[in-house]
Design an enzyme around this catalytic site. Structure first.
Site, short mmCIF file in Angstrom:
data_model
loop_
_atom_site.label_atom_id
_atom_site.label_comp_id
_atom_site.label_asym_id
_atom_site.label_seq_id
_atom_site.Cartn_x
_atom_site.Cartn_y
_atom_site.Cartn_z
N ASP A 155 1.20 2.12 9.23
CA ASP A 155 0.80 1.34 10.41
C ASP A 155 1.87 1.33 11.51
O ASP A 155 1.58 0.99 12.65
CB ASP A 155 0.50 -0.12 10.03
N GLN A 165 -6.20 8.64 5.54
CA GLN A 165 -5.01 8.55 6.41
C GLN A 165 -3.75 8.22 5.62
O GLN A 165 -2.64 8.40 6.09
CB GLN A 165 -5.20 7.45 7.48
N THR A 188 6.63 -6.94 1.22
CA THR A 188 7.66 -6.61 0.22
C THR A 188 9.02 -7.14 0.66
O THR A 188 9.79 -7.67 -0.16
CB THR A 188 7.72 -5.07 0.03
N GLY A 214 6.58 -2.81 2.96
CA GLY A 214 6.32 -3.34 4.30
C GLY A 214 6.81 -4.77 4.44
O GLY A 214 7.65 -5.22 3.66
N ASP A 215 6.25 -5.48 5.42
CA ASP A 215 6.75 -6.84 5.69
C ASP A 215 6.57 -7.77 4.49
O ASP A 215 7.40 -8.64 4.25
CB ASP A 215 6.08 -7.41 6.95
N GLY A 227 0.83 -1.21 0.00
CA GLY A 227 0.00 0.00 0.00
C GLY A 227 0.86 1.25 0.00
O GLY A 227 1.97 1.24 0.53
N ARG A 284 -22.91 7.19 16.71
CA ARG A 284 -22.59 7.28 15.28
C ARG A 284 -21.16 6.77 15.04
O ARG A 284 -20.31 6.84 15.93
CB ARG A 284 -22.68 8.73 14.79
N MET A 314 -7.01 3.22 10.62
CA MET A 314 -6.34 2.06 10.00
C MET A 314 -5.28 1.51 10.95
O MET A 314 -5.17 1.96 12.09
CB MET A 314 -5.72 2.46 8.67
O1 F6P Z 1 -0.93 -1.33 5.66
C1 F6P Z 1 -1.44 -0.07 5.33
C2 F6P Z 1 -2.94 -0.10 5.27
O2 F6P Z 1 -3.41 1.21 4.99
C3 F6P Z 1 -3.64 -0.67 6.50
O3 F6P Z 1 -3.68 0.24 7.57
C4 F6P Z 1 -4.97 -1.04 5.94
O4 F6P Z 1 -5.58 -2.05 6.69
C5 F6P Z 1 -4.62 -1.54 4.57
O5 F6P Z 1 -3.38 -0.95 4.22
C6 F6P Z 1 -5.64 -1.21 3.51
O6 F6P Z 1 -5.22 -1.74 2.30
P1 F6P Z 1 -5.96 -1.47 0.92
O7 F6P Z 1 -5.51 -0.12 0.44
O8 F6P Z 1 -5.49 -2.56 0.03
O9 F6P Z 1 -7.42 -1.50 1.18
#
Ligand code: F6P
Length: 351
Positions: free
Chosen positions: A130, A276, A108, A105-106, A10, A268, A172
């Site tokens: 994250d 984010q 990759t 990330g992990d 991501g 709500r 997230m």
């Molecule tokens: O790992 C980053 C992240 O934004 C997470 O916080 C979230 O759960 C995930 O990626 C969302 O991934 P995607 O963009 O594939 O929906």
């Protein structure tokens, strides 16, 4: 020297600042040629690889820009089949790459580590909003995500106050609660629910009822990986082909349904989602990303492949990529920030 660079997984604010720093450092220090690989490992897996030369000019003026100029993918995995692996290696040979810089990330890091066993060497740069990469106390992108989530929470607070509502804001972070914890603390949320601590619905109801009688409103910050005791994770969807196919999301709505029958005030839910991850990186993230990129180029110059740049005790250092692959750094029970939150009276949903 010819080095490929790609962004995987991501996206995250600060990726362009890394690309810029790696490229400029390699050009200046080693006279290297830098090849940008498009859309993560997809660009190297395709029958005709998708690449572009990155020169000084093409990476100028991008440090402040969100996203990644190279594109990214969280579905590309050259290790999925022997044919994919062979095509990826053949492309790397045809491009005469001496190695890669992989920013991810992990997942990759796991792929890059796997490719190293076939002779394609990489240096890693950790990326994720994250902040959950093992051995890395602060990944770039996290500060930006926390700033955005904090702003979201604070905007929600004013309307919660006006309407005397219980407002739930979901952040997230996958299975780690770092964004929820830091943004929740920064915005002075009344309740912070984390993936690391299964919450008691009764405890959350109790806090909301007490506040109904006094302050008349409550702001709850919940990480997307949080769940009630004995309950399952809230999965939004699964992405076939992704290294980690589970996508979390929607626990704020689940919590709303759990709370509403027990409360007089209206409850709500707001899911902050990809806001984010988008937008310009904060100055902190631009600087951290630049430091990471520069350090990665130094590792390449020194032939130190198989290592990932990291931050420990505020200083740059490295960890073996193998240690990082497919693991996550979650919040420990004795984490000082967690203890601080609890001791200043923030409810963590504990019974
Ligand atoms: O790992 C980053 C992240 O934004 C997470 O916080 C979230 O759960 C995930 O990626 C969302 O991934 P995607 O963009 O594939 O929906």
């Amino acid at each position: 020297m010819r080095i490929g660079i790609l962004t995987g997984g991501g996206d995250c604010p600060g990726l362009n600042a890394v690309i810029r720093a790696v490229t400029k450092s390699l050009i200046r220090q080693c006279g290297a040629e830098v090849i940008g690989i498009e859309d993560g490992f997809f660009g190297l897996m395709d029958a005709s690889p998708r690449t572009r030369v990155l020169d000084w000019r093409s990476v100028s003026g991008i440090a402040h820009r969100g996203g990644t100029i190279l594109g990214t993918s969280n579905k590309s995995n050259p290790l999925r089949s022997p044919a994919d692996t062979e095509r990826t290696l053949a492309n790397a040979r045809a491009l005469a790459l001496d190695g890669l810089v992989v920013i991810g990330g992990d997942g990759t890091m796991s792929i890059a580590h796997g490719l190293a066993a076939h002779g394609l060497r990489s240096v890693g740069v950790p990326k994720t909003i994250d902040n959950d990469i093992v051995g890395c106390e602060r990944s770039f992108g996290f500060d930006t995500a926390v700033a955005t989530a904090t702003e979201g929470l604070m905007r929600i607070e004013t309307t919660a106050m006006s309407h005397s509502r219980v407002m739930i804001v979901e952040t997230m972070g996958r299975h780690a609660g770092w964004i929820a914890l830091e943004a929740g603390l920064a915005a002075a949320a009344d309740i912070i629910l984390l993936p690391e601590i299964d919450y008691s619905i009764e405890a959350v109801v109790r806090v909301c009822r007490t506040r109904e009688a006094k302050q008349h409103y409550t702001v709850i910050c919940v990480g997307e990986g949080a769940k009630a005791r004995g309950a399952d994770l809230t999965v939004q969807n699964t992405v076939p082909g992704s290294h980690d196919p589970i996508r979390l999301g929607g626990v704020a709505h689940v919590l709303r349904e759990q709370l509403q029958p027990h409360l007089k005030s209206e409850v709500r839910a707001t899911v902050l989602g990809h806001v984010q991850r988008g937008g310009q990186p904060t100055p902190f993230d631009r600087v951290l990303a630049t430091r990471f990129g520069h350090h990665a180029a130094q590792l390449v110059a020194a032939g130190r492949f198989g290592e990932m740049v990291t931050l420990q005790g505020g200083a740059l250092c490295t960890v073996p990529m193998a240690r990082v692959a497919d693991q996550q750094r979650t919040i420990a029970a004795d984490d000082p920030l967690l203890v601080t939150a609890r001791e200043i009276g923030v409810s963590l949903g504990e019974a």
